[in-house]
Design an enzyme around this catalytic site. Structure first.
Site, PDB file in Angstrom:
ATOM      1  N   HIS A  37       0.830  -1.210   0.000  1.00 48.51           N
ATOM      2  CA  HIS A  37       0.000   0.000   0.000  1.00 48.51           C
ATOM      3  C   HIS A  37       0.862   1.256   0.000  1.00 48.51           C
ATOM      4  O   HIS A  37       0.691   2.170  -0.800  1.00 48.51           O
ATOM      5  CB  HIS A  37      -0.933  -0.006   1.217  1.00 48.51           C
ATOM      6  CG  HIS A  37      -1.549   1.333   1.506  1.00 48.51           C
ATOM      7  ND1 HIS A  37      -2.606   1.811   0.768  1.00 48.51           N
ATOM      8  CD2 HIS A  37      -1.219   2.296   2.381  1.00 48.51           C
ATOM      9  CE1 HIS A  37      -2.921   3.016   1.208  1.00 48.51           C
ATOM     10  NE2 HIS A  37      -2.099   3.331   2.189  1.00 48.51           N
TER      11      HIS A  37
ATOM     12  N   GLU B 227      -1.289 -10.131 -17.857  1.00 42.46           N
ATOM     13  CA  GLU B 227      -0.294 -10.197 -16.779  1.00 42.46           C
ATOM     14  C   GLU B 227       0.038 -11.636 -16.394  1.00 42.46           C
ATOM     15  O   GLU B 227       0.804 -11.878 -15.473  1.00 42.46           O
ATOM     16  CB  GLU B 227      -0.737  -9.364 -15.571  1.00 42.46           C
ATOM     17  CG  GLU B 227      -2.169  -9.571 -15.128  1.00 42.46           C
ATOM     18  CD  GLU B 227      -2.609  -8.611 -14.025  1.00 42.46           C
ATOM     19  OE1 GLU B 227      -1.779  -7.895 -13.458  1.00 42.46           O
ATOM     20  OE2 GLU B 227      -3.812  -8.600 -13.726  1.00 42.46           O
TER      21      GLU B 227
ATOM     22  N   CYS C  21       0.239  -0.880 -18.159  1.00 36.31           N
ATOM     23  CA  CYS C  21       0.067  -0.173 -16.899  1.00 36.31           C
ATOM     24  C   CYS C  21       0.960  -0.749 -15.797  1.00 36.31           C
ATOM     25  O   CYS C  21       0.859  -0.363 -14.652  1.00 36.31           O
ATOM     26  CB  CYS C  21      -1.402  -0.170 -16.471  1.00 36.31           C
ATOM     27  SG  CYS C  21      -2.080  -1.824 -16.335  1.00 36.31           S
TER      28      CYS C  21
HETATM   29  C1  PEP Z   1       0.618  -5.287 -12.885  1.00 36.43           C
HETATM   30  O1  PEP Z   1       0.534  -6.437 -12.431  1.00 36.43           O
HETATM   31  O2  PEP Z   1       1.538  -4.917 -13.641  1.00 36.43           O
HETATM   32  C2  PEP Z   1      -0.386  -4.278 -12.507  1.00 36.43           C
HETATM   33  C3  PEP Z   1      -0.370  -3.087 -13.060  1.00 36.43           C
HETATM   34  O3  PEP Z   1      -1.299  -4.601 -11.548  1.00 36.43           O
HETATM   35  P1  PEP Z   1      -0.980  -4.627  -9.962  1.00 36.43           P
HETATM   36  O4  PEP Z   1       0.386  -4.023  -9.780  1.00 36.43           O
HETATM   37  O5  PEP Z   1      -2.060  -3.860  -9.307  1.00 36.43           O
HETATM   38  O6  PEP Z   1      -1.015  -6.085  -9.673  1.00 36.43           O
HETATM   39 MG    MG Z   2      -1.300  -7.096 -11.530  1.00 40.38          MG
END
Ligand code: PEP
Ligand code: MG
Length: 570
Positions: free
Chosen positions: A189, A430, A501
């Site tokens: 977090h 992912e 992302c």
């Molecule tokens: C990722 O896995 O790259 C992602 C953007 O999601 P999170 O970091 O929230 O798992």
């Molecule tokens: Mg992720």
């Protein structure tokens, strides 16, 4: 001068005095008492006082930051006013004939240990809340100020064991120069929050960091994950220069940040932001973000006593969309499991939660929870640029099932005669299986967004939260890059756009390579946007495309990085 090495969590250099954030508690020895009734009266007064304090914090936080962040205090109130909690403390005062403080301490410790020992994630997480409530009650009984933050009057580097959402909700970010925590990983977090707020941070430093004396002069290097205690003058100057250079580069990059990235061939690349709250949404446009490529909705669900209602979610999405002045907002449906647990959703205890029921796997199993979120998104999407994105997609069948849920949610809104939009629907790539079969998945959606944080951990079999395999979990590894390239090619062959992302999208070094691969949208922490935009503007698509083949042929991450550094100089 002493150095500590931790996990780089949020880039930038900070220098300042250490402030040890802990909620200070005196040591309490049980003392025999003559009159249990007067201790029970003291206890009841303290409960009333803490109840008022929590209500005030809830209202303040809601006003200052948002409803989601305020929920933690209502969850704490529920524990506080639970009759069995009060009765157990009263019983201890009577039977043990000890003062209220000692009884509170004893009951809280027993409850905390009991919750900690439970299999179920819900109860294990409750143990932290119980400890938090017990500590508040104790502070009220002994009459000391309630939160560590009240002692912060000038900018400091915060040192803490962990910083939970209930801690950061009360933090005045303008007084926080840097953050150091003993626990946590790059996706904890506090790490995500620090990146979003642009505060340099190093996490996973181990208990050693808690031995820093308050007021010690420290340097936080959030880029390298290093902390220097009592730096000598030369070191201070080196880091001062580093910080000035970064600030000068940021100022320079900010000058053009609002401008779009238009390449020499007149095509555009979108640079958007990753955010997790309304507070972070305020930083998107000032840093030149052209929308939000990832809204992590988990943060609306964490640290509350129950899931946010459809209306609460709708309001939050609407507020964020308004702050973005109707640039595209991609809302990712709830991604819990793995290292993100939501107490009241009673996730099953799994020995390998990253390989278990997380993300879309979990929400498909919870149709009511899922459809409530989908209805909120669909309603917010009415007349607005909002897209839905599913996390942790592994199979083709999951997409069909998720789309069926969207249709069901639409039918429900239709029956209620509530207006809704027709958002684009995308998935995160992912999981290696999704990247390898991206052609099959792309046929079912409007866009893909590559999540390199998870793609890296799953491809390289290295837990993203485990410091022991930190050097293995490197998103520059050619195996990860090959999957990214393949995903982009498959998506384009199906005529849909691809974003990214994961954290790799915010790496200046990776930007030309990703451009060369044909990535359409880059989404990252707001503070990285000006730098990535500036870098992208220096390249044409042809020049960037020439990087791809040699980069993918490198033997490991270090070789890829060396190759890109070499080309970046040219
Ligand atoms: C990722 O896995 O790259 C992602 C953007 O999601 P999170 O970091 O929230 O798992
Ligand atoms: Mg992720």
């Amino acid at each position: 001068m002493k150095q500590l090495q931790g996990i780089a969590a949020s880039a930038g250099v900070a220098m300042g005095r250490a402030f040890l954030y802990s909620t200070p508690l005196p040591a309490i020895e049980p003392k025999p008492i003559a009159d249990p009734q007067s201790e029970i009266e003291r206890l009841n007064k303290a409960i009333e006082h803490v109840d008022r304090e929590l209500s005030r914090l809830e209202a303040d936080t809601e006003k200052r930051i948002g409803r989601a962040e305020a929920e933690v205090f209502s969850a704490h109130r529920l524990i506080l006013i639970d009759p069995s909690f009060r009765e157990e403390i009263e019983r201890t005062i009577r039977s043990e004939r000890i003062q209220a403080e000692a009884a509170v301490q004893r009951v809280t410790a027993t409850l905390k240990a009991m919750f900690e020992g439970m299999e179920n994630d819900y109860f294990r997480t409750r143990s932290v809340d119980v400890a938090d409530v017990g500590a508040r009650l104790l502070r009220s009984l002994v009459g000391i100020a309630s939160s560590g933050w009240e002692q912060v009057h000038e900018p400091v580097v915060v040192v803490a064991d962990e910083l939970m959402p209930s801690d950061t909700a009360q933090m005045d970010a303008s007084l926080i120069l840097g953050i150091l925590t003993a626990g946590g990983g790059p996706s904890s977090h506090v790490a995500i929050l620090a990146r979003s707020l642009g505060i340099p941070a190093v996490v996973g430093l181990g208990p050693e960091v808690l031995a820093i004396s308050p007021g010690t002069w420290v340097i936080v290097d959030g880029q390298e994950g290093q902390v220097i205690l009592d730096p000598d003058v030369d070191t201070q100057q080196t880091y001062l220069r580093l910080r000035q250079d970064r600030q000068a580069r940021l100022d320079q990059a900010l000058k053009n940040a609002a401008q779009p990235v238009i390449l020499p061939d007149d095509t555009r690349v979108t640079v958007a932001a990753n955010i997790g709250s309304v507070r972070e949404a305020e930083r998107v446009l000032p840093f030149g973000g052209e929308g939000v490529g990832l809204l992590r909705t988990e943060f609306l669900f964490l640290d509350r006593a129950s899931a946010p209602t459809e209306d609460e979610q709708y309001e939050a999405y609407l507020t964020i969309s308004t702050l973005l002045q109707n640039h595209l907002l991609i809302i990712r449906t709830l991604d819990i499991g793995g290292d993100k647990s939501v107490p009241y959703l009673s996730l099953p205890h799994e020995s390998n939660p990253f390989l278990g029921k997380r993300g879309l796997r979990f929400t498909l199993d919870q149709p009511e929870l899922f459809k409530t979120q989908l209805r909120a998104i669909l309603r917010a999407a009415h007349g607005r640029q909002i897209a839905i994105m599913f996390p942790m997609v592994t199979t083709h069948a999951e997409i069909l099932a998720a789309r069926a849920m969207v249709e069901e949610a639409q039918r429900e809104l239709l029956a209620r005669q509530q207006p809704f939009g027709e958002p684009q629907i995308g998935i995160m790539v992912e999981v290696p299986a999704a990247a390898l079969c991206a052609d099959l998945l792309a046929a079912e959606v409007d866009f893909l967004s590559i999540g390199t944080n998870d793609l890296t951990q799953y491809t390289l079999a290295a837990d993203r939260t485990n410091p022991l395999v930190r050097s293995i979990a490197d998103h520059f590894h050619p195996a990860v890059l090959r999957l990214i390239y393949q995903t982009i090619q498959y998506a384009h062959a199906k005529g849909i756009w691809v974003g990214m992302c994961g954290e790799l999208a915010g790496e200046v070094l990776a930007a030309p390579l990703l451009l060369g691969m044909g990535l359409d949208e880059f989404s990252m922490a707001p503070a990285s946007i000006p730098f990535v935009k500036e870098t992208l503007r220096r390249w044409s698509r042809e020049e960037a495309a020439a990087l791809v083949e040699p980069a993918l042929a490198q033997r490991d991450s270090a070789a890829v990085i060396a190759f890109l550094q070499e080309r970046a100089k040219k």
